[in-house]
Design an enzyme around this catalytic site. Sequence first.
Site, PDB file in Angstrom:
ATOM      1  N   ASN A 199      19.039  70.022  41.398  1.00 20.21           N
ATOM      2  CA  ASN A 199      17.574  69.603  40.907  1.00 20.21           C
ATOM      3  C   ASN A 199      17.946  68.095  40.202  1.00 20.21           C
ATOM      4  O   ASN A 199      18.764  68.274  39.846  1.00 20.21           O
ATOM      5  CB  ASN A 199      17.198  70.377  39.587  1.00 20.21           C
ATOM      6  CG  ASN A 199      15.803  69.616  39.527  1.00 20.21           C
ATOM      7  OD1 ASN A 199      14.922  69.690  40.193  1.00 20.21           O
ATOM      8  ND2 ASN A 199      15.559  69.186  37.779  1.00 20.21           N
ATOM      9  N   GLN A 236       6.379  74.047  40.651  1.00 17.64           N
ATOM     10  CA  GLN A 236       6.392  75.269  41.961  1.00 17.64           C
ATOM     11  C   GLN A 236       7.723  76.077  43.404  1.00 17.64           C
ATOM     12  O   GLN A 236       7.338  76.756  43.638  1.00 17.64           O
ATOM     13  CB  GLN A 236       6.039  74.058  43.562  1.00 17.64           C
ATOM     14  CG  GLN A 236       5.589  74.473  44.515  1.00 17.64           C
ATOM     15  CD  GLN A 236       4.629  75.543  44.644  1.00 17.64           C
ATOM     16  OE1 GLN A 236       3.546  75.358  44.365  1.00 17.64           O
ATOM     17  NE2 GLN A 236       4.414  76.606  45.398  1.00 17.64           N
ATOM     18  N   ARG A 290      -0.286  79.195  47.491  1.00 24.40           N
ATOM     19  CA  ARG A 290      -0.190  78.895  49.153  1.00 24.40           C
ATOM     20  C   ARG A 290       0.434  77.902  49.705  1.00 24.40           C
ATOM     21  O   ARG A 290       1.321  77.875  51.041  1.00 24.40           O
ATOM     22  CB  ARG A 290      -1.510  78.738  49.307  1.00 24.40           C
ATOM     23  CG  ARG A 290      -2.043  77.054  48.871  1.00 24.40           C
ATOM     24  CD  ARG A 290      -1.468  74.936  49.796  1.00 24.40           C
ATOM     25  NE  ARG A 290      -2.528  74.461  49.459  1.00 24.40           N
ATOM     26  CZ  ARG A 290      -2.080  73.190  49.612  1.00 24.40           C
ATOM     27  NH1 ARG A 290      -0.903  73.150  49.302  1.00 24.40           N
ATOM     28  NH2 ARG A 290      -3.019  71.821  49.988  1.00 24.40           N
ATOM     29  N   LYS A 307       6.524  58.575  49.966  1.00 30.00           N
ATOM     30  CA  LYS A 307       7.618  59.775  49.220  1.00 30.00           C
ATOM     31  C   LYS A 307       8.448  60.410  50.732  1.00 30.00           C
ATOM     32  O   LYS A 307       8.082  60.292  51.951  1.00 30.00           O
ATOM     33  CB  LYS A 307       6.108  61.052  49.085  1.00 30.00           C
ATOM     34  CG  LYS A 307       5.846  60.750  48.111  1.00 30.00           C
ATOM     35  CD  LYS A 307       5.252  62.185  47.658  1.00 30.00           C
ATOM     36  CE  LYS A 307       4.997  62.729  45.942  1.00 30.00           C
ATOM     37  NZ  LYS A 307       4.222  63.744  45.844  1.00 30.00           N
ATOM     38  N   GLY A 337       7.576  68.754  49.666  1.00 25.85           N
ATOM     39  CA  GLY A 337       7.038  67.962  48.591  1.00 25.85           C
ATOM     40  C   GLY A 337       6.751  67.044  48.853  1.00 25.85           C
ATOM     41  O   GLY A 337       5.823  65.956  48.371  1.00 25.85           O
ATOM     42  N   THR A 338       6.812  66.090  50.367  1.00 28.04           N
ATOM     43  CA  THR A 338       6.193  65.084  50.440  1.00 28.04           C
ATOM     44  C   THR A 338       4.970  65.047  50.977  1.00 28.04           C
ATOM     45  O   THR A 338       4.202  66.114  52.301  1.00 28.04           O
ATOM     46  CB  THR A 338       6.977  64.001  52.046  1.00 28.04           C
ATOM     47  OG1 THR A 338       8.408  63.781  51.687  1.00 28.04           O
ATOM     48  CG2 THR A 338       6.654  63.381  52.524  1.00 28.04           C
ATOM     49  N   ASP A 339       3.494  64.383  50.340  1.00 22.84           N
ATOM     50  CA  ASP A 339       2.033  64.464  50.736  1.00 22.84           C
ATOM     51  C   ASP A 339       1.387  63.450  50.631  1.00 22.84           C
ATOM     52  O   ASP A 339       0.883  62.799  50.266  1.00 22.84           O
ATOM     53  CB  ASP A 339       1.545  65.850  49.966  1.00 22.84           C
ATOM     54  CG  ASP A 339       1.708  65.459  48.394  1.00 22.84           C
ATOM     55  OD1 ASP A 339       2.740  64.491  48.251  1.00 22.84           O
ATOM     56  OD2 ASP A 339       1.602  66.321  47.673  1.00 22.84           O
ATOM     57  N   LYS A 368     -11.721  71.596  49.180  1.00 18.55           N
ATOM     58  CA  LYS A 368     -10.399  71.120  47.559  1.00 18.55           C
ATOM     59  C   LYS A 368     -10.502  69.847  46.676  1.00 18.55           C
ATOM     60  O   LYS A 368     -10.567  68.833  47.169  1.00 18.55           O
ATOM     61  CB  LYS A 368      -9.114  71.960  47.910  1.00 18.55           C
ATOM     62  CG  LYS A 368      -8.488  71.575  46.353  1.00 18.55           C
ATOM     63  CD  LYS A 368      -6.903  72.029  46.893  1.00 18.55           C
ATOM     64  CE  LYS A 368      -5.988  71.564  46.133  1.00 18.55           C
ATOM     65  NZ  LYS A 368      -4.725  71.903  46.659  1.00 18.55           N
ATOM     66  N   SER A 408       9.242  65.669  44.125  1.00 15.44           N
ATOM     67  CA  SER A 408       8.062  64.137  44.315  1.00 15.44           C
ATOM     68  C   SER A 408       9.458  63.060  44.359  1.00 15.44           C
ATOM     69  O   SER A 408       8.673  61.984  44.012  1.00 15.44           O
ATOM     70  CB  SER A 408       7.655  64.177  42.737  1.00 15.44           C
ATOM     71  OG  SER A 408       8.378  64.007  41.923  1.00 15.44           O
TER      72      SER A 408
END
Length: 326
Positions: free
Chosen positions: A164, A143, A115, A231, A225-227, A72, A204
């Site tokens: 939020n 998302q 996914r 983060k 969210g943590t990638d 990807k 994020s």
Amino acid sequence: MSDNGLLIVSEDLCQQLVGRKEAFDAVQDVFAAMARGDAYNFPVIREAIGYADALYGFKSGFDRAGQVLGVKSGGYWPGNTEKGLTNHQSTVFLFDPDTGRLSALVGGNYLTAVRTAASAAVSIAHLARRDSKVLGMVGAGHQSTFQLRAAAEHRDFEKVVAWNPHPEMLPRLEGVAHEVGLEFQAVTQEELGAQADVIITITSAFEPLLMKDWIKPGTHLACMGTDTKGKQEVDAMLVAHATVFTDEVAQSITIGETQHAVADGQLTKDQITPIGAVINGDHPGRGSDEEITLFDGTGVGLQDLAVASVAAKLADKAGLAGRATL
């Protein structure tokens, strides 16, 4: 797939063919294959390109069980919203594992969203208490709507509570909650922790948005969210207090939600279990109704390849894919 040239599967076709069930099954299967040692993610490349504030990278791997090989390619362009585009842009390249030939080009934007939601849904299906009634949503971006719809199919929720940092974004999430027949309430972070049986974080953030003392016993958290290094969505003490599961341990401790608890010595990698071990029956998962469980969904390349392979196969079977020769 047939050998009649390169398959071209568009974003629109992916949305037409790959629904929540197809994504859930594909992600669950590839997590199980990873835990058995039948599927492998390769090292991730992710770089700031020094232009348009963009992050760009590659995620790749091989699923021997599913015979899926690919990469990807894509990233995050923060200025895309102003251009009427989604910030995340990606394409999946699939290769024939027997020959190495490029077999399909598949749009990756919709598939990334579906996914990611499927990953959280898999964790809910296997780890959340059966009597969970309140779903907590931290984050209300693009998302979040995918997450809410997918989660609602795996427990008999009655209500959604949401927070939020930009409250003006919550009405869209409220609309989706009502679509699936759930009551909706905008709350503070503390109120969310006090009410929710299942919590999905999809932001994020670079600082904790939920603290350990706010979370009630028996809660399941899916931290999605943590990638990226740095983060963080939840308190490191909360991570250390929970029973922790993840998609891939190596990625979890370096760029996932557990990175902070591991770095300060509150958690070791040996205390983190691949969700595939639960799927395969090698780990019991939740141990009691009082236990707090946490799934660190870092997002692995094999998830993208799994859903892209499904899209390519369905498009090929239906005769809907475009074709090209190289």
